[in-house]
Scaffold this motif. Structure first.
Motif, mmCIF file in Angstrom:
data_model
loop_
_atom_site.group_PDB
_atom_site.id
_atom_site.type_symbol
_atom_site.label_atom_id
_atom_site.label_comp_id
_atom_site.label_asym_id
_atom_site.label_seq_id
_atom_site.Cartn_x
_atom_site.Cartn_y
_atom_site.Cartn_z
ATOM 1 N N THR A 1 8.387 26.727 -25.360
ATOM 2 C CA THR A 1 7.576 25.932 -24.557
ATOM 3 C C THR A 1 8.379 26.025 -22.972
ATOM 4 N N LEU A 2 9.734 26.248 -22.832
ATOM 5 C CA LEU A 2 10.224 26.199 -21.709
ATOM 6 C C LEU A 2 9.934 27.417 -20.905
ATOM 7 N N PHE A 3 9.739 28.679 -21.816
ATOM 8 C CA PHE A 3 9.313 29.911 -20.968
ATOM 9 C C PHE A 3 8.162 29.558 -20.537
ATOM 10 N N LEU A 4 6.999 29.212 -21.346
ATOM 11 C CA LEU A 4 5.600 29.277 -20.876
ATOM 12 C C LEU A 4 5.653 28.338 -19.594
ATOM 13 N N VAL A 5 6.480 27.237 -19.574
ATOM 14 C CA VAL A 5 5.978 26.193 -18.713
ATOM 15 C C VAL A 5 6.842 26.711 -17.373
ATOM 16 N N THR A 6 7.888 27.256 -17.374
ATOM 17 C CA THR A 6 8.561 27.845 -16.062
ATOM 18 C C THR A 6 7.778 29.106 -15.543
ATOM 19 N N LEU A 7 7.425 29.872 -16.675
ATOM 20 C CA LEU A 7 6.331 31.191 -16.202
ATOM 21 C C LEU A 7 5.415 30.688 -15.494
ATOM 22 N N THR A 8 4.491 29.709 -16.177
ATOM 23 C CA THR A 8 3.376 29.292 -15.261
ATOM 24 C C THR A 8 3.764 28.831 -13.939
ATOM 25 N N LEU A 9 4.681 27.920 -13.797
ATOM 26 C CA LEU A 9 5.032 27.487 -12.412
ATOM 27 C C LEU A 9 5.441 28.699 -11.461
ATOM 28 N N ASN A 10 6.053 29.574 -12.135
ATOM 29 C CA ASN A 10 6.473 30.961 -11.305
ATOM 30 C C ASN A 10 5.425 31.416 -10.789
ATOM 31 N N ILE A 11 4.278 31.814 -11.581
ATOM 32 C CA ILE A 11 3.277 32.666 -11.291
ATOM 33 C C ILE A 11 2.417 32.091 -10.292
ATOM 34 N N ILE A 12 2.154 30.538 -10.434
ATOM 35 C CA ILE A 12 1.373 29.806 -9.474
ATOM 36 C C ILE A 12 2.174 29.904 -8.113
ATOM 37 N N ALA A 13 3.595 29.695 -8.014
ATOM 38 C CA ALA A 13 4.320 29.464 -6.960
ATOM 39 C C ALA A 13 4.207 30.765 -6.147
ATOM 40 N N LEU A 14 4.355 31.871 -6.856
ATOM 41 C CA LEU A 14 4.805 33.143 -6.169
ATOM 42 C C LEU A 14 3.538 33.592 -5.463
ATOM 43 N N SER A 15 2.204 33.368 -6.357
ATOM 44 C CA SER A 15 1.117 33.618 -5.760
ATOM 45 C C SER A 15 0.697 32.801 -4.380
ATOM 46 N N ILE A 16 1.068 31.623 -4.538
ATOM 47 C CA ILE A 16 0.799 30.803 -3.399
ATOM 48 C C ILE A 16 1.423 31.184 -1.980
ATOM 49 N N VAL A 17 2.880 31.612 -2.472
ATOM 50 C CA VAL A 17 3.666 31.988 -1.382
ATOM 51 C C VAL A 17 3.270 33.326 -0.696
ATOM 52 N N ARG A 18 2.796 34.258 -1.563
ATOM 53 C CA ARG A 18 2.365 35.260 -1.334
ATOM 54 C C ARG A 18 0.950 35.389 -0.340
ATOM 55 N N LYS A 19 0.186 34.451 -0.852
ATOM 56 C CA LYS A 19 -1.364 34.337 0.023
ATOM 57 C C LYS A 19 -0.841 33.646 1.265
ATOM 58 N N TYR A 20 0.069 32.800 1.351
ATOM 59 C CA TYR A 20 0.433 32.416 2.226
ATOM 60 C C TYR A 20 0.991 33.230 3.626
ATOM 61 N N ARG A 21 2.119 34.099 2.939
ATOM 62 C CA ARG A 21 2.565 35.299 4.054
ATOM 63 C C ARG A 21 1.588 35.898 4.427
ATOM 64 N N GLU A 22 0.465 36.518 3.428
ATOM 65 C CA GLU A 22 -0.689 37.349 3.935
ATOM 66 C C GLU A 22 -1.492 36.511 5.244
ATOM 67 N N GLN A 23 -1.663 35.092 5.041
ATOM 68 C CA GLN A 23 -2.506 34.679 6.187
ATOM 69 C C GLN A 23 -1.827 34.632 7.312
ATOM 70 N N TYR A 24 -0.462 34.826 7.632
ATOM 71 C CA TYR A 24 0.101 35.039 9.108
ATOM 72 C C TYR A 24 0.366 36.297 9.309
ATOM 73 N N GLU A 25 0.303 37.311 8.407
ATOM 74 C CA GLU A 25 0.780 38.490 8.819
ATOM 75 C C GLU A 25 -0.279 39.478 9.304
#
Lengths: 437, 463, 287
Positions: B439-463
């Motif tokens: 449960t812990l692994f799945l929850v944190t994995l989901t959070l990480n994937i969402i977070a990392l993709s948001i951050v990446r999209k954000y970086r691309e927006q201003y690059e």
């Protein structure tokens, strides 16, 4: 020109600047408040750092000294070596406890009551006879003489001397009795009590007795674990980074590996403990509680950090270097190993050191793989049962004795000192080899 | 220890193979003067020979060590009389086997030594000896064989460099596959044990049950027959501690990032930023100690002073300290995204007569918001997975409560508690830890994937 | 196309580097830098970046209801001068301004003067369109919200509409006011930024190469808009394109390496420049 702010009402239009000026005071108050909140947040962050360090250091620095009682011990030949053969086995088996107790009893000739005598004896550490034995065996010439010997005191006496037990509190509120305090005061007046540097803390393994507990075993365990972790994770990490950054075709597979590495870096460390338990111990049958299995888990855990740092280091080497090498006919692999890798190596090492620092402080996954066992012996290899420094801290933190609080804090100071040195090394390395292209 | 000597020996064989390979290459070319008739530099022939000597033998050794114990153990078990084994659980057989092993290596044993066990131990020791010796012989034979193969293959037209390079490349590919294997290992191991758990306890009970008391299962010695495995109290406890942590970390982290990147002089920034980031480098066990021995008593005394009943292991203490730990995490991520907002946004706002704080609140933060949210999600995942602070400061009692002054327990605490006692791999109590881990692994994995993709999209927006 | 002294020397042939350097301090602005009805008056303005002087003793008036254009080769200081007119240079560390710049007779670099209301009076449009990452509506409403210019939603709606109309953008965006401003085309974004500036009702609008990132059609629309805006505002525009200066401005100032070389009626500057440098620049001998 006083361009009117467009107002629907037909009243006299106000000049924009008047409106702006009217609200300025309020806006600047807002500005000041916002700024103040920022200052407050930074101050709070800094205060937490200061608080944490002062708390740990103030609790722990006293543990680097230990209370000893100086006693004139008569190392009588009759008790230690009745046969006079200087046979080490006989010397080793002698009743050193009696020697010390007799010496202590001499100091208090008026005490005869059994119960009180027991209290007097309790002023000395249970480990004191053992220490005396080691002393005598190292120098058998002492036998038959009377020596002024510094004998290790019990942890409660230690706490009393260090002021951690309030002498003026009611007797029921402290663990040391009024009589003991009186005796200790007498010994103090005679100059028989002093604090010496706590070598035991750095040379012994753990113990149930605070005054005999040391971090040597945990330090060695951490050393073996880190050494093996570095040996395993650095080559694998660099190899993986080289492949992913320089050779891998850009396709779904390498994308998958990339996403994977980034996510592994953020997986909770305890999950790696579960992996270690199920795979390394459960499936491969690696012995639990050993630096070997700890290092395997740590390797898996630090690998993403090292891969990511190594890739950054490779990225920072400009393509012109590669083109120059390829241009004179070097093979891609020769280009990497002769030209790119040497330039990227400092960055990779920095990443490795930071990864090792993280591994040194890691606790949770090691609890899963049996590093939590109570191990007195100092490990001498990768397959000996061992514990590591942070787990030792965790175990000691559970102990109720006041003296263990002090030792736990001291162990934390040692741990933080090592972490500080490692990070310092990383910073210096980066500064020395940092290159702007 | 023998394994280390063997490895050293193999390294020596590789060194010899390297030297021999070079000599062989030179002589096959017809001496130093004709060295340029070789396809590759002589050193590559040496490397080729060394790799042939080293890699197959090391592989064999790894496999041998991996399986030797199991094979020997099964041979010994097969010889044990059936009345010793009949009707015993797998765990008990393991215990017997452990005794035999301990007896064979001269350790202390827990049971009385019957002649049969003694005989089995002798057999065990004998088999181990035989296996060890045959491993030495086999590994060295393979090493020498590899060397001989390379020797035989060496001739001027052999493309030694290309072959060595393809082997090295293959090794690098394997290195990068380890990352995938790790994830696979986590998923499979945790999933496998979880599935076994869910055969005993229904997922419905696990995910929606409100009572958690796994210890009963051990005491009655009836595997999975009793004990309550409703994980809701653990989930709420985890959420509460994480929530408190975020309430501390997000405002302080975000505001200090804003202050340091927008207001502070370069001088102050150069000092304050690294000092705050020191908090990120402190091991979690230190925070746990701080929480349990300093913060918790202070909170309890404060509570007592104003007449509140505070548990000595309160969610508040653990959450507060966890928040302190996460401050640098939030602040450095926010700092990154705030600095990524282009200066032209600030200029546009100042040119309209906005004050600095208006610019920050109304332009910069909205512009940086996706990045900040991504950072906060990563921080939440960090808080959920944090173990030592809660183990040391949050307690074991699975209370279903909304009172932060009460003691709560978390998913990670229970994983540690369930797995640090005596373990049996088939008891529901142990397996529950894996279900929690999944449960812990799945929850944190989901959070990480969402977070990392948001951050990446954000970086691309201003690059 | 940065013009160093050396390349210019090659191009003009007339002045050596030494001559250029020595001429610098003695150089007087050719033409009349004053205007009959000034909104802003600048006298002997120096701007320093650290120890480097970017603007040297420039005096120039900006009149009411007129467009003043500033031209010159790259690095001549025209943008720096423009940014000093509403103290945007304050945001650059190490930037210093001396001399006198007055807005309606008031010294804007006065110690007591607050740049916040100043910037509400002297708006600025930048080289690259920089709409905020908000909706079109919120972009235009931003100034009003921070300054509290309107009292209710209806007033704000009216302000947004009239500003967008003045910027010639209303018809294109009236159905999608809630969509992000960053989704518009480059030219629309720039007009949105102009609308955002107008919404605060400034007295002066500074434009820093507002069309350099736009295509010819978008440029033509903005130029038309500038001409209309002249009815209500004073406008100072920095431009890279001499043709644009000729099309939109009434007066033109030619900058060269931090000096203001020549000022005059736009017609006169482009048809009959008085200074050799101006003539060389206009005729394309360097730049």
């Amino acid at each position: 020109m006083n361009n009117p702010a467009p107002t629907q009402s037909g009243a006299t239009p106000r000049r924009t600047i008047d409106i702006v000026n009217a609200s300025l005071k309020r806006r600047y108050a807002q500005e000041r408040r916002f700024r103040l909140v920022g200052v407050f947040a930074v101050a709070l962050g800094l205060a937490f750092v200061v608080l944490l360090f002062t708390d740990i250091i103030s609790k722990g620095y006293t543990a680097f000294q230990q209370t000893y009682i100086r006693l004139p011990v008569t190392l009588s030949q009759d008790i230690i070596d009745p046969t006079g053969t200087r046979d080490l086995n006989a010397i080793s088996g002698a009743n050193y406890n009696k020697l010390i107790r007799d010496a202590l009893r001499q100091q208090f000739p008026e005490v005869t009551d059994r119960r009180e005598l027991r209290q007097i004896y309790a002023m000395l550490s249970i480990g004191a006879p053992q220490l005396l034995r080691e002393q005598v065996m190292a120098d058998p010439g002492l036998i038959g003489t009377t020596q002024e010997i510094w004998v290790l005191a019990d942890d409660e006496i230690d706490m009393l001397i260090k002021g951690n037990i309030d002498r003026h509190a009611a007797q029921s509120d402290r663990q040391v009795s009024d009589e003991t305090i009186a005796w200790v005061s007498r010994l103090e007046q005679q100059g028989r009590i002093a604090k010496h540097f706590n070598t035991i803390f750095f040379t012994h393994g753990t113990s149930r007795e605070p005054e005999l507990a040391g971090i040597a075993g945990a330090l060695m365990g951490s050393f073996y674990t880190l050494l093996l972790t570095l040996v395993l994770s650095f080559p694998i990490g660099v190899g993986a980074a080289l492949y992913l950054e320089e050779f891998a075709p850009k396709n779904r597979w390498t994308d998958l590996i990339e996403v994977n590495v980034n996510n592994l870096a953020a997986v909770p460390s305890i999950v790696f403990g579960l992996l270690g338990l199920a795979v390394f111990i459960g499936f491969f049958g690696v012995q639990r509680s050993t630096p070997l299995v700890a290092a395997l888990v740590m390797t898996i855990m630090t690998l993403p950090t090292i891969i990511i740092a190594s890739r950054v280091a490779l990225k920072s080497v400009p393509p012109s270097i590669r083109e120059a090498a390829l241009g004179i006919g070097a093979s891609p692999l020769q280009t990497q190993f002769h030209h790119v890798l040497p330039l990227a190596l400092p960055g990779m090492l920095t990443g490795a050191i930071i990864g090792m620092a993280r591994a040194l402080g890691e606790t949770a996954p090691l609890l899963m793989i049996g590093m939590i066992a109570f191990i007195v012996d100092i490990p001498h290899g990768f397959n000996d049962s061992a514990t590591v420094l942070p787990v030792q801290i965790y175990l000691w933190a559970d102990s109720p004795e006041r003296a263990f609080v002090e030792r736990t804090s001291a162990a934390i100071i040692v741990l933080l000192a090592f972490l500080f040195l490692m990070n310092l090394a990383a910073v210096l390395l980066r500064r020395k080899f940092e290159r702007r292209w | 220890m023998y394994a280390w000597i063997l490895i050293l020996l193999l390294l020596a064989v590789m060194a010899v193979a390297y030297q021999l390979g070079i000599r062989r290459a030179i002589s096959s070319a017809g001496g130093f003067s004709r060295i340029n008739t070789l396809h590759s530099l002589p050193a590559y022939y040496g490397l080729y020979a060394a790799l042939w000597a080293g890699i197959p033998s090391l592989l064999l050794m790894g496999i041998w060590i991996g399986f030797q114990d199991q094979i020997v153990a099964s041979l010994v078990t097969a010889n044990l009389s059936s009345d010793l084994l009949d009707g015993q659980s797998a765990g008990h057989v393991n215990l017997i086997l452990n005794d035999i092993k301990n007896l064979a290596t001269g350790n202390i044993v827990s049971v009385n030594v019957t002649p049969e066990i003694q005989a089995a131990a002798d057999q065990f020791a004998r088999l181990e000896r035989i296996a060890n010796w045959s491993m030495w012989l086999a590994v060295l034979a393979v090493a020498l064989g590899g060397m001989a193969y390379a020797w035989q293959k060496t001739e001027p037209r052999m493309r030694a460099r290309n072959r060595v390079e393809s082997i090295v490349l293959l090794i690098m590919v394997i290195c990068s596959l380890i990352a995938i294997l790790t994830t696979l290992g986590i998923v499979l191991s945790v999933l496998f044990e979880s599935l076994r758990f869910f055969q005993m306890i229904s997922p419905l009970e696990f995910f929606f049950g409100t009572e958690w008391s796994p210890q009963i299962a051990m005491r009655t010695d009836q595997v999975g027959a009793s004990g309550a495995f409703g994980a809701i109290p653990l989930f709420t406890g985890t959420l509460m501690v994480s929530l408190i942590a975020m309430l501390v970390a997000v405002p302080i982290g975000l505001m200090s990032a804003i202050y340091l990147s927008e207001y502070a002089s370069r001088h102050i920034r150069a000092i304050a930023k690294p000092v705050i980031e020191v908090l990120a480098g402190i091991p979690t066990v230190v925070y746990g100690f701080f929480a349990a021995l300093t913060v918790a008593p202070v909170i309890r005394d404060l509570g007592a002073a104003i007449g509140l009943q505070v548990a000595s292991e309160s969610a508040l203490a653990a959450g507060l300290v966890m928040g302190i730990m996460i401050i640098p995490f939030v602040s450095s991520l926010s700092d990154d995204v705030i600095n990524a907002v282009p200066q032209s946004m600030r200029d546009g706002s100042y040119a309209l007569g906005a004050t600095q704080s208006e610019t920050i609140r109304r332009v910069i933060i909205p512009a940086a918001l996706p990045g900040i949210v991504g950072g906060i999600l990563l921080a939440i995942s960090r808080a959920i997975g944090e173990t030592m602070i809660v183990v040391m400061a949050a307690g074991m009692a699975a209370n279903l409560t909304a009172n932060p002054l009460d003691s709560v327990t978390t998913v990670t605490v229970q994983i540690v508690t369930l797995l640090t006692g005596d373990q049996e791999f088939d008891s529901a109590k142990t397996l529950a830890a894996f279900a929690l881990g999944l449960t812990l692994f799945l929850v944190t994995l989901t959070l990480n994937i969402i977070a990392l993709s948001i951050v990446r999209k954000y970086r691309e927006q201003y690059e | 196309m940065s013009a160093t002294i050396a390349t210019m020397e090659k191009a003009t042939g007339a002045m050596s580097a030494a001559e250029l350097a020595s001429a610098r301090h003695s150089r007087e602005t050719v033409g009349d830098f004053t205007t009959a009805n000034p909104r802003m008056t600048c006298r002997d303005v120096d701007v320093w970046y650290g120890s480097k002087q970017a603007i040297k003793g420039v005096s120039l008036d900006i009149g009411k209801n007129e467009v003043v254009s500033m031209i010159g080769p790259s690095g001549c200081g025209k943008s720096t001068f423009l940014r000093s007119l509403n103290r945007m240079n304050d945001t650059i560390v190490g930037c210093r301004v001396t001399g006198s710049i007055k807005l309606d007779g008031q010294e804007i670099y006065d110690k007591g003067l607050d740049p916040v209301p100043l910037r509400a009076r002297v708006g600025m449009v930048f080289q690259k369109p920089n709409p905020f990452p908000k909706s079109i509506y919120e972009n235009v409403a931003y100034g009003s919200r921070i300054h509290g210019l309107t009292n209710n939603k209806a007033e704000l709606d009216g302000l947004v509409e009239s500003s967008l109309q003045k910027a010639g953008l209303w018809n294109e965006v009236k159905d999608r006011l809630d969509q992000p401003g960053t989704g518009l085309s480059g030219g629309q974004q720039q007009r949105l930024c102009i609308a955002r500036t107008i919404a605060v009702s400034p007295e002066v609008i500074l434009m820093d190469e507002p069309c350099s990132a736009l295509d010819p059609i978008a440029t033509a629309i903005i130029e038309e808009l500038i001409d209309e805006l002249r009815q209500n505002y004073s406008i100072a525009i920095v431009t890279h394109s001499m043709q644009q200066a000729a099309r939109v401005s009434q007066r033109t100032a030619y900058f060269h390496l931090g000096d203001l070389i020549e000022v005059g009626e736009t017609n006169q500057i482009f048809t009959n420049p008085q200074h050799k440098l101006t003539e060389d620049y206009i005729t394309g001998r360097f730049g």
